[in-house]
Scaffold this active site. Structure first.
Site, mmCIF file in Angstrom:
data_model
loop_
_atom_site.group_PDB
_atom_site.id
_atom_site.type_symbol
_atom_site.label_atom_id
_atom_site.label_comp_id
_atom_site.label_asym_id
_atom_site.label_seq_id
_atom_site.Cartn_x
_atom_site.Cartn_y
_atom_site.Cartn_z
ATOM 1 N N ARG A 80 95.976 35.260 -4.932
ATOM 2 C CA ARG A 80 95.571 36.497 -4.621
ATOM 3 C C ARG A 80 95.480 37.596 -4.875
ATOM 4 N NH1 ARG A 80 97.818 37.779 -0.149
ATOM 5 N NH2 ARG A 80 98.637 36.460 0.270
ATOM 6 N N TYR A 220 89.767 32.952 -7.347
ATOM 7 C CA TYR A 220 90.733 32.254 -7.057
ATOM 8 C C TYR A 220 90.175 32.570 -5.378
ATOM 9 C CZ TYR A 220 94.645 31.402 -4.106
ATOM 10 O OH TYR A 220 95.733 31.268 -3.176
ATOM 11 N N LYS A 229 90.200 35.044 3.832
ATOM 12 C CA LYS A 229 90.791 36.349 4.117
ATOM 13 C C LYS A 229 89.834 37.686 4.334
ATOM 14 C CE LYS A 229 94.490 33.681 3.667
ATOM 15 N NZ LYS A 229 94.558 33.651 4.834
ATOM 16 N N HIS A 249 96.461 35.354 11.549
ATOM 17 C CA HIS A 249 97.258 34.623 9.914
ATOM 18 C C HIS A 249 97.798 33.399 11.376
ATOM 19 C CE1 HIS A 249 99.072 34.266 5.552
ATOM 20 N NE2 HIS A 249 98.045 33.435 6.390
ATOM 21 N N SER A 271 101.545 33.670 4.082
ATOM 22 C CA SER A 271 101.618 32.889 2.677
ATOM 23 C C SER A 271 102.973 31.976 2.665
ATOM 24 C CB SER A 271 100.744 33.655 1.628
ATOM 25 O OG SER A 271 99.246 34.338 2.572
ATOM 26 N N ALA A 272 102.216 30.572 2.580
ATOM 27 C CA ALA A 272 102.960 29.819 1.793
ATOM 28 C C ALA A 272 104.601 29.271 2.480
ATOM 29 C CB ALA A 272 102.826 29.801 0.382
ATOM 30 N N CYS A 273 104.445 29.706 3.830
ATOM 31 C CA CYS A 273 105.684 29.903 4.451
ATOM 32 C C CYS A 273 105.637 28.750 6.156
ATOM 33 C CB CYS A 273 105.947 30.894 5.926
ATOM 34 S SG CYS A 273 106.486 31.868 3.832
ATOM 35 N N GLY A 274 104.589 27.667 5.523
ATOM 36 C CA GLY A 274 104.353 26.180 6.593
ATOM 37 C C GLY A 274 103.905 26.509 7.550
ATOM 38 N N ASP A 296 95.525 28.505 9.271
ATOM 39 C CA ASP A 296 95.945 29.249 8.446
ATOM 40 C C ASP A 296 94.887 30.581 9.518
ATOM 41 O OD1 ASP A 296 95.886 30.275 6.365
ATOM 42 O OD2 ASP A 296 94.304 31.176 6.187
ATOM 43 N N ASN A 386 101.386 27.781 -6.820
ATOM 44 C CA ASN A 386 100.518 28.465 -5.467
ATOM 45 C C ASN A 386 99.078 27.197 -5.761
ATOM 46 O OD1 ASN A 386 99.111 29.504 -3.571
ATOM 47 N ND2 ASN A 386 98.128 31.119 -5.022
ATOM 48 N N SER A 387 98.775 26.250 -5.997
ATOM 49 C CA SER A 387 97.857 25.561 -6.333
ATOM 50 C C SER A 387 97.961 24.754 -5.135
ATOM 51 C CB SER A 387 98.612 24.436 -7.529
ATOM 52 O OG SER A 387 99.140 23.729 -7.017
ATOM 53 N N ARG A 388 96.367 24.360 -5.065
ATOM 54 C CA ARG A 388 96.309 24.332 -3.826
ATOM 55 C C ARG A 388 95.200 22.389 -3.595
ATOM 56 N NH1 ARG A 388 96.960 29.000 0.947
ATOM 57 N NH2 ARG A 388 98.397 29.713 -1.145
ATOM 58 N N ARG A 419 110.882 33.652 6.087
ATOM 59 C CA ARG A 419 111.192 32.795 5.538
ATOM 60 C C ARG A 419 112.753 33.464 4.891
ATOM 61 N NH1 ARG A 419 110.726 28.765 0.377
ATOM 62 N NH2 ARG A 419 108.123 28.664 1.600
ATOM 63 N N PHE A 514 110.178 20.274 8.689
ATOM 64 C CA PHE A 514 108.944 19.451 8.716
ATOM 65 C C PHE A 514 109.172 18.709 10.476
ATOM 66 C CE2 PHE A 514 110.663 20.519 4.709
ATOM 67 C CZ PHE A 514 109.295 20.824 4.025
HETATM 68 P P1 GTP Z 1 98.900 29.580 3.563
HETATM 69 O O1 GTP Z 1 97.746 28.414 3.426
HETATM 70 O O2 GTP Z 1 99.261 30.262 2.182
HETATM 71 O O3 GTP Z 1 98.645 31.115 4.075
HETATM 72 O O4 GTP Z 1 100.576 29.668 3.838
HETATM 73 P P2 GTP Z 1 100.963 28.213 4.260
HETATM 74 O O5 GTP Z 1 101.393 29.342 5.933
HETATM 75 O O6 GTP Z 1 99.890 26.940 5.505
HETATM 76 O O7 GTP Z 1 102.184 27.459 3.853
HETATM 77 P P3 GTP Z 1 102.333 26.312 3.962
HETATM 78 O O8 GTP Z 1 102.702 25.122 5.025
HETATM 79 O O9 GTP Z 1 101.715 25.294 2.754
HETATM 80 O O10 GTP Z 1 103.502 26.275 3.849
HETATM 81 C C1 GTP Z 1 104.041 25.736 2.516
HETATM 82 C C2 GTP Z 1 105.807 25.954 1.965
HETATM 83 O O11 GTP Z 1 106.252 25.961 2.979
HETATM 84 C C3 GTP Z 1 105.852 24.607 1.202
HETATM 85 O O12 GTP Z 1 107.258 25.061 0.486
HETATM 86 C C4 GTP Z 1 107.053 24.172 2.360
HETATM 87 O O13 GTP Z 1 108.117 22.718 1.681
HETATM 88 C C5 GTP Z 1 107.927 24.343 2.368
HETATM 89 N N1 GTP Z 1 107.782 24.546 4.197
HETATM 90 C C6 GTP Z 1 107.244 23.757 5.388
HETATM 91 N N2 GTP Z 1 107.710 23.973 6.255
HETATM 92 C C7 GTP Z 1 109.471 23.632 6.381
HETATM 93 C C8 GTP Z 1 110.008 23.462 6.508
HETATM 94 O O14 GTP Z 1 110.280 23.418 8.026
HETATM 95 N N3 GTP Z 1 111.152 24.372 6.582
HETATM 96 C C9 GTP Z 1 111.373 24.061 4.807
HETATM 97 N N4 GTP Z 1 112.428 23.867 4.300
HETATM 98 N N5 GTP Z 1 109.752 24.914 4.416
HETATM 99 C C10 GTP Z 1 109.065 24.152 4.801
HETATM 100 MN MN MN Z 2 97.565 26.770 4.279
HETATM 101 MN MN MN Z 3 96.505 31.859 4.914
#
Ligand code: GTP
Ligand code: MN
Ligand code: MN
Length: 606
Positions: A80, A220, A229, A249, A271-274, A296, A386-388, A419, A514
């Site tokens: 993005r 993208y 979004k 979100h 984004s990318a926080c789990g 999401d 950020n590959s998907r 994070r 996890f």
């Molecule tokens: P968007 O789809 O971009 O909105 O993000 P998202 O929040 O869905 O992110 P996603 O679940 O794909 O998060 C991916 C990242 O978070 C990776 O780097 C994972 O390793 C990390 N991650 C997710 N859960 C955990 C966890 O419980 N512990 C740790 N240490 N990392 C985590």
């Molecule tokens: Mn996601």
């Molecule tokens: Mn998202």
């Protein structure tokens, strides 16, 4: 060839608004042809074969991933583009200090210039779609016009689209969100296409009053799949403000206890926080079950019973690939292994499969997302961070049946999370809705690769919505406060805050995360029923010693204590940052949030 008179006599609709929209955009952008999407399997085959023809898609080995494709973007088009994203409200004040603004007429002037003839040599696809259920009380329609077959294929995975949607729009003469997308790469007569057409100039523009979206220059996902979004968050957040609901979100999950008690949890992480990980979590504690509803986006409305009901408006997962594996997200792996998926910017293996950092069994040789030879010894990453993967939600083996219920599910708990290496404990509970809103409004996180720019920088990301609030964030906080005021708070979800990412002195994660996050979910639902004990701290209610189920967990008492620790000095250091963040909003910040900050300061002894 110039498309001067557009013949829509064979169009599969009589909806005048749609016909006028298609005609106007076709006249401006001059595509060679117009294709009305049906969403059929035949159409999918035709489009994916065409994408193989232009080199955009490489078909994966059907024995490994049936009906699935690999794509690599132009390296300038991987995420993005927040600095190119605009909220063009009529009044600048409605855009607020967290968004880019330009006068709508001025922006339209610029973009009309860019759109002029921009679809020459290409087909314009007309994608009728609905975010949420077609059978919803008020279906939320959109029409995306795009010159990208990649976007069309991806939209078919991510949203309910095609003939059934168009027919219902026609029958009901429905209102719809107008969404225009162009990769901005017209082709001259006889000019060959490139594998990933895009443009150096990019604009992702929302016109909130008109409920319209204009996107240019990028293929993208977040910039081009306009139902996601742009519509389901930015435009929908404005609709939600006007109509008294919430577009967030957030993931949505269903949690069943060993006793069969069901709770629904929504969670907002940047984004990318789990979110995708938590949405498909495989509990490590015996007898607990998680089922997914969304990963999401959540649209939430107060129901007749006074509870907050949530639906996932999407139809697929657009998940971060790196880090996804059999341990971190076995259900996502099972979902994508069923096929019918598109993988973008991962590595392509020699045996026709995909690979990314963090996946088991690295291949001896592969082609990197940049198209270069790659081996495990290579210094460069095989896949963009950020590959998907883009995969149908219906393939998820733990999809909750409630996903198909247009009413959605009543949310019991909302988690906010970010994070943070320091400061923020693994888990705590807000005192009430207003305090929960304060926690959401001050949510902080280190930046990730999901957006262009530096990574690892702490920034405020309110409700994980910083890039997605379609109006003044101060008003958005006020809207959240009002949801608490205008409704019976005892029926609203309780609010919690989590941080899976706190580190020890050696830089390792304190909490294993996890599947083990099921322990956190267990404490959350036990709090709802008044079972789990908590201790009051300056920031909220933290699990009392012994109240978090750590049976069988390989973690020392010291590490657990460190994960849950509220360090008063670290929190004191947050205060000036929160102060500075709130100052941005001037009079638009609800006064109660200043009161919350004063309360926090007092409790910290400031
Ligand atoms: P968007 O789809 O971009 O909105 O993000 P998202 O929040 O869905 O992110 P996603 O679940 O794909 O998060 C991916 C990242 O978070 C990776 O780097 C994972 O390793 C990390 N991650 C997710 N859960 C955990 C966890 O419980 N512990 C740790 N240490 N990392 C985590
Ligand atoms: Mn996601
Ligand atoms: Mn998202």
């Amino acid at each position: 060839m110039t498309l001067t008179s557009i013949d829509l006599s064979t169009a599969p609709t009589t909806h005048e608004g749609i016909l006028a929209f298609v005609r106007e955009v076709a006249e401006l952008t001059q595509p060679d042809a117009i294709h009305w999407c049906t969403g059929s399997d035949e159409e999918w085959t035709m489009l994916t074969e065409a994408l193989e023809g232009t080199g955009t898609f490489t078909r994966l080995d059907p024995a490994k991933k049936p009906n699935s494709f690999y794509a690599a973007s132009d390296p300038i088009d991987v995420a993005r583009v927040e600095d190119r994203t605009y909220i063009c409200s009529v009044d600048e004040k409605d855009c607020g200090p967290t968004n880019n603004w330009m006068d709508p007429e001025q922006m339209k002037g610029i973009m009309r210039g860019l759109y002029e003839g921009c679809m020459r040599g290409r087909t314009m696809f007309v994608i009728p779609f609905v975010m949420g259920h077609l059978e919803a009380e008020r279906p939320m329609f959109g029409v995306e016009l795009t010159d990208s077959a990649y976007v069309t294929v991806s939209m078919r995975v991510m949203a309910r689209m095609g003939s059934a949607v168009l027919d219902k729009m026609t029958e009901t003469d429905a209102d719809f969100v107008q969404a225009i997308h162009s990769v901005g790469h017209p082709l001259a007569e006889g000019e060959a296409d490139v594998a990933w057409p895009c443009n150096d100039t990019k604009y992702i523009v929302q016109f909130p009053e008109e409920r319209a979206i204009w996107s240019f220059g990028s293929g993208y996902g977040g910039n081009a799949l306009l139902g996601k979004k742009c519509y389901a968050l930015r435009i929908a957040s404005v609709m939600a403000r006007d109509e008294g609901w919430l577009a967030e979100h957030m993931l949505i999950l269903k949690l069943t206890s060993p006793q069969g008690v069901v709770k629904y949890v929504a969670a907002a992480f940047p984004s990318a926080c789990g979110k995708t990980n938590l949405a498909m979590l495989k509990p490590t504690i015996p007898g607990w079950k998680v089922e997914s509803i969304g990963d999401d986006i959540a649209w939430m409305r107060i129901g007749e019973d006074g509870r907050l009901w949530a639906v996932n408006p999407e139809y697929g997962f657009f998940g971060v690939a790196p880090g996804t594996n059999e341990h971190t997200n076995p259900h996502a792996m099972a979902t994508i292994n069923k096929g019918n998926s598109v993988f973008t910017n991962v590595a392509l293996t020699e045996d026709g499969d995909v690979w990314w950092e963090g996946l088991e069994n690295p291949p001896a040789k592969a082609t990197s997302w940049k198209g270069e030879p790659w081996t495990p010894e290579s210094e460069e990453l095989s896949s963009h961070p950020n590959s998907r993967y883009c995969t149908p939600i219906k393939q998820c083996d733990i999809l909750a049946p409630e996903f198909d219920d247009p009413r959605g599910v009543p949310i019991d708990a909302i988690l906010f999370g970010g994070r943070r290496k320091t400061t923020v404990p693994l888990l705590f509970e807000a005192r009430d809705w207003t305090h929960g809103t304060f926690l959401g409004a001050t949510l902080s996180s280190e930046t990730t690769a999901a957006a262009i720019g530096a990574t690892g920088v702490v920034r405020r990301d309110p409700m994980a919505m910083l890039p997605f609030i379609g109006y003044n964030a101060g008003d958005y906080f006020g809207h959240w406060i009002n949801i608490g005021k205008d409704n019976d708070e005892s029926k609203l979800p309780k609010i919690f805050y989590v941080n899976w990412f706190r580190r020890d002195e050696d830089g390792g994660f304190l909490w294993p995360g996890f599947g083990e996050n099921s322990r956190v979910l267990k404490w959350v639902v036990e709090r709802l029923d008044g079972q789990a004990a908590a201790v009051e701290t300056p920031i909220g209610h933290v699990p009392a010693p012994g109240s978090l189920d750590v049976e069988g967990l390989d973690m020392t008492d010291e590490a657990l204590a460190a994960a849950l620790h509220v360090d008063v000095e670290e929190w004191k250091a947050e205060i000036p940052q929160i102060q500075e963040w709130f100052d941005k909003f001037g009079d638009d910040l609800p006064a109660v949030l200043w009161t919350e900050l004063d309360g926090l300061k007092a409790r910290l002894g400031l």
